[in-house]
Write a protein that holds these residues in place. Structure first.
Motif, PDB file in Angstrom:
ATOM      1  N   ASN A 151     -31.147  36.375   7.478  1.00  0.00           N
ATOM      2  CA  ASN A 151     -31.169  36.244   6.302  1.00  0.00           C
ATOM      3  C   ASN A 151     -32.491  36.383   5.420  1.00  0.00           C
ATOM      4  O   ASN A 151     -32.449  36.770   4.391  1.00  0.00           O
ATOM      5  CB  ASN A 151     -30.678  34.835   5.821  1.00  0.00           C
ATOM      6  CG  ASN A 151     -29.262  34.595   6.128  1.00  0.00           C
ATOM      7  OD1 ASN A 151     -28.453  35.602   6.224  1.00  0.00           O
ATOM      8  ND2 ASN A 151     -28.779  33.278   6.401  1.00  0.00           N
ATOM      9  N   THR A 152     -33.581  36.255   5.884  1.00  0.00           N
ATOM     10  CA  THR A 152     -35.021  36.183   5.393  1.00  0.00           C
ATOM     11  C   THR A 152     -35.481  37.421   5.611  1.00  0.00           C
ATOM     12  O   THR A 152     -36.770  37.678   5.251  1.00  0.00           O
ATOM     13  CB  THR A 152     -35.732  35.048   5.843  1.00  0.00           C
ATOM     14  OG1 THR A 152     -35.932  34.946   7.310  1.00  0.00           O
ATOM     15  CG2 THR A 152     -35.257  33.675   5.599  1.00  0.00           C
ATOM     16  N   THR A 153     -34.981  38.249   6.394  1.00  0.00           N
ATOM     17  CA  THR A 153     -35.489  39.473   6.862  1.00  0.00           C
ATOM     18  C   THR A 153     -36.051  40.542   5.394  1.00  0.00           C
ATOM     19  O   THR A 153     -35.257  40.388   4.898  1.00  0.00           O
ATOM     20  CB  THR A 153     -34.789  40.548   7.599  1.00  0.00           C
ATOM     21  OG1 THR A 153     -34.456  39.748   8.802  1.00  0.00           O
ATOM     22  CG2 THR A 153     -35.088  41.912   7.766  1.00  0.00           C
ATOM     23  N   VAL A 154     -37.230  40.945   5.657  1.00  0.00           N
ATOM     24  CA  VAL A 154     -37.722  42.028   4.526  1.00  0.00           C
ATOM     25  C   VAL A 154     -38.022  43.207   5.122  1.00  0.00           C
ATOM     26  O   VAL A 154     -38.629  43.581   6.109  1.00  0.00           O
ATOM     27  CB  VAL A 154     -39.157  41.381   3.785  1.00  0.00           C
ATOM     28  CG1 VAL A 154     -39.676  42.068   2.812  1.00  0.00           C
ATOM     29  CG2 VAL A 154     -38.883  39.627   3.302  1.00  0.00           C
ATOM     30  N   ASP A 165     -39.822  43.216   8.345  1.00  0.00           N
ATOM     31  CA  ASP A 165     -40.368  41.755   8.549  1.00  0.00           C
ATOM     32  C   ASP A 165     -42.056  42.071   9.294  1.00  0.00           C
ATOM     33  O   ASP A 165     -42.583  41.440  10.258  1.00  0.00           O
ATOM     34  CB  ASP A 165     -39.837  41.024   9.714  1.00  0.00           C
ATOM     35  CG  ASP A 165     -38.665  40.315   8.960  1.00  0.00           C
ATOM     36  OD1 ASP A 165     -38.711  39.788   7.677  1.00  0.00           O
ATOM     37  OD2 ASP A 165     -37.612  39.929   9.868  1.00  0.00           O
ATOM     38  N   TYR A 223     -34.289  37.091  17.136  1.00  0.00           N
ATOM     39  CA  TYR A 223     -35.359  37.335  16.218  1.00  0.00           C
ATOM     40  C   TYR A 223     -36.489  36.665  16.935  1.00  0.00           C
ATOM     41  O   TYR A 223     -36.542  35.690  17.418  1.00  0.00           O
ATOM     42  CB  TYR A 223     -34.779  36.531  14.951  1.00  0.00           C
ATOM     43  CG  TYR A 223     -35.702  36.714  13.828  1.00  0.00           C
ATOM     44  CD1 TYR A 223     -36.027  37.756  13.051  1.00  0.00           C
ATOM     45  CD2 TYR A 223     -36.654  35.611  13.505  1.00  0.00           C
ATOM     46  CE1 TYR A 223     -36.808  38.017  12.086  1.00  0.00           C
ATOM     47  CE2 TYR A 223     -37.769  35.817  12.829  1.00  0.00           C
ATOM     48  CZ  TYR A 223     -37.722  37.010  11.681  1.00  0.00           C
ATOM     49  OH  TYR A 223     -38.720  37.319  10.803  1.00  0.00           O
ATOM     50  N   ILE A 227     -40.071  31.856  12.323  1.00  0.00           N
ATOM     51  CA  ILE A 227     -39.425  31.760  10.953  1.00  0.00           C
ATOM     52  C   ILE A 227     -40.179  30.772  10.137  1.00  0.00           C
ATOM     53  O   ILE A 227     -40.447  29.517  10.634  1.00  0.00           O
ATOM     54  CB  ILE A 227     -37.937  31.090  11.339  1.00  0.00           C
ATOM     55  CG1 ILE A 227     -37.250  32.217  12.024  1.00  0.00           C
ATOM     56  CG2 ILE A 227     -37.290  30.799   9.993  1.00  0.00           C
ATOM     57  CD1 ILE A 227     -35.817  31.933  12.388  1.00  0.00           C
ATOM     58  N   LYS A 228     -40.625  31.189   9.021  1.00  0.00           N
ATOM     59  CA  LYS A 228     -41.356  30.282   8.123  1.00  0.00           C
ATOM     60  C   LYS A 228     -40.250  29.294   7.288  1.00  0.00           C
ATOM     61  O   LYS A 228     -39.392  29.770   6.622  1.00  0.00           O
ATOM     62  CB  LYS A 228     -42.228  30.857   7.229  1.00  0.00           C
ATOM     63  CG  LYS A 228     -43.368  31.707   8.085  1.00  0.00           C
ATOM     64  CD  LYS A 228     -44.405  32.287   7.014  1.00  0.00           C
ATOM     65  CE  LYS A 228     -45.447  33.246   7.789  1.00  0.00           C
ATOM     66  NZ  LYS A 228     -46.234  33.877   6.989  1.00  0.00           N
ATOM     67  N   VAL A 229     -40.441  27.970   7.534  1.00  0.00           N
ATOM     68  CA  VAL A 229     -39.632  27.244   6.742  1.00  0.00           C
ATOM     69  C   VAL A 229     -40.557  26.301   5.440  1.00  0.00           C
ATOM     70  O   VAL A 229     -41.630  25.803   5.466  1.00  0.00           O
ATOM     71  CB  VAL A 229     -39.209  25.739   7.456  1.00  0.00           C
ATOM     72  CG1 VAL A 229     -38.437  25.001   6.711  1.00  0.00           C
ATOM     73  CG2 VAL A 229     -38.505  26.238   8.650  1.00  0.00           C
ATOM     74  N   ARG A 230     -39.974  26.874   4.357  1.00  0.00           N
ATOM     75  CA  ARG A 230     -40.795  26.427   3.049  1.00  0.00           C
ATOM     76  C   ARG A 230     -39.734  25.195   2.546  1.00  0.00           C
ATOM     77  O   ARG A 230     -38.487  25.274   2.488  1.00  0.00           O
ATOM     78  CB  ARG A 230     -40.836  27.510   2.011  1.00  0.00           C
ATOM     79  CG  ARG A 230     -41.529  28.645   2.657  1.00  0.00           C
ATOM     80  CD  ARG A 230     -41.735  29.880   1.716  1.00  0.00           C
ATOM     81  NE  ARG A 230     -42.161  29.575   0.365  1.00  0.00           N
ATOM     82  CZ  ARG A 230     -42.356  30.368  -0.608  1.00  0.00           C
ATOM     83  NH1 ARG A 230     -41.819  31.568  -0.473  1.00  0.00           N
ATOM     84  NH2 ARG A 230     -42.986  29.922  -1.645  1.00  0.00           N
TER      85      ARG A 230
END
Length: 243
Positions: A151-154, A165, A223, A227-230
């Motif tokens: 979901n957070t892939t850029v 990423d 992955y 994974i960075k949790v903000r």
């Protein structure tokens, strides 16, 4: 009596004037036109469908968990926690996925000698549109050139180089691996990708996308980035031990 009549007339006049002013402002307000193009509308619709599908899956998953908790109360809490942890890892993309799916191979249309110069990169826009179509056709898990898509892939262009990423793509050719819900869904995905619009756009950029027939087992790797949790932090327990 005349004073009361004057006051009544004044109040009524003020109310009518206020209503006329509101109506005038409403009429004067310009109509805002939707200036989004077809791709933007399509992407917005896709996001809404994905959100709806995700919510429905979460509801079904929670209902199944509730039923499981009711029927299997004798099961140890530790086992339930381990099962939930594995589910969360899978949803987050931290485990390898093996299942029915297809493999897309992206390669140059012509030989480098014929073309005159090597095709060394694929634009982020092409990859994004390919992903959008795969998701639209019920792809469940996807990796591009060994990079798991979550979901957070850029996917973006950094100094003229397409990176996922932060990782650059390998030299062309490379593979896009897709795992579906089941073999039937994988077959539908294969048929739909045969007439894919995004594949036509790859062709315009001198790239060919070959779609394999559905396999029983396709492996999408886990992955491997951090994974960075903000916007979240652990809850501090009270003195009594409760949070």
């Amino acid at each position: 009596m005349s004073i009361k009549k004057n006051w009544s007339f004044t109040i009524i006049a003020l109310v009518i004037g206020f209503m006329i002013a509101i109506q005038f402002q409403t009429v004067r307000k310009p109509v805002v036109r939707d200036t989004r193009d077809v791709w933007e509308l399509r992407e917005d619709l896709l996001k809404e469908k994905e959100l709806q599908s995700k919510l429905m899956k979460e509801i079904r998953s929670n209902e199944e968990k509730l039923a499981s908790y009711e029927t299997e109360r004798s099961q140890s809490k530790e086992a339930v926690l381990r099962e939930t942890l594995e589910e969360l890892k899978q949803e987050a993309g931290l485990t390898d996925i093996i299942g029915p799916g297809i493999v897309l191979t992206i390669e140059p249309i012509f030989d480098e000698i014929v073309l005159g110069q090597p095709v060394s990169d694929v634009s982020p826009e092409l990859l994004q549109r390919l992903l959008n179509e795969l998701n639209m056709y019920e792809a469940k898990y996807v990796s591009i050139d060994g990079n798991r898509i979550i979901n957070t892939t850029v996917i973006r262009d950094i100094n003229g180089e397409t990176k996922i990423d932060g990782k650059p793509l390998s030299q062309i050719p490379f593979e896009v691996k897709v795992v579906a819900e089941d073999l039937k869904t994988a077959e539908k995905l294969y048929n739909r990708m045969q007439v894919s619009k995004s594949i036509e756009e790859f062709f315009i950029d001198n790239l060919k996308v070959t779609v394999s027939k559905p396999f029983q087992k396709v492996t999408v790797p886990a992955y491997d980035n951090t994974i960075k949790v903000r916007y979240m932090e652990p809850i501090k327990a009270d003195k009594g031990g409760s949070s």
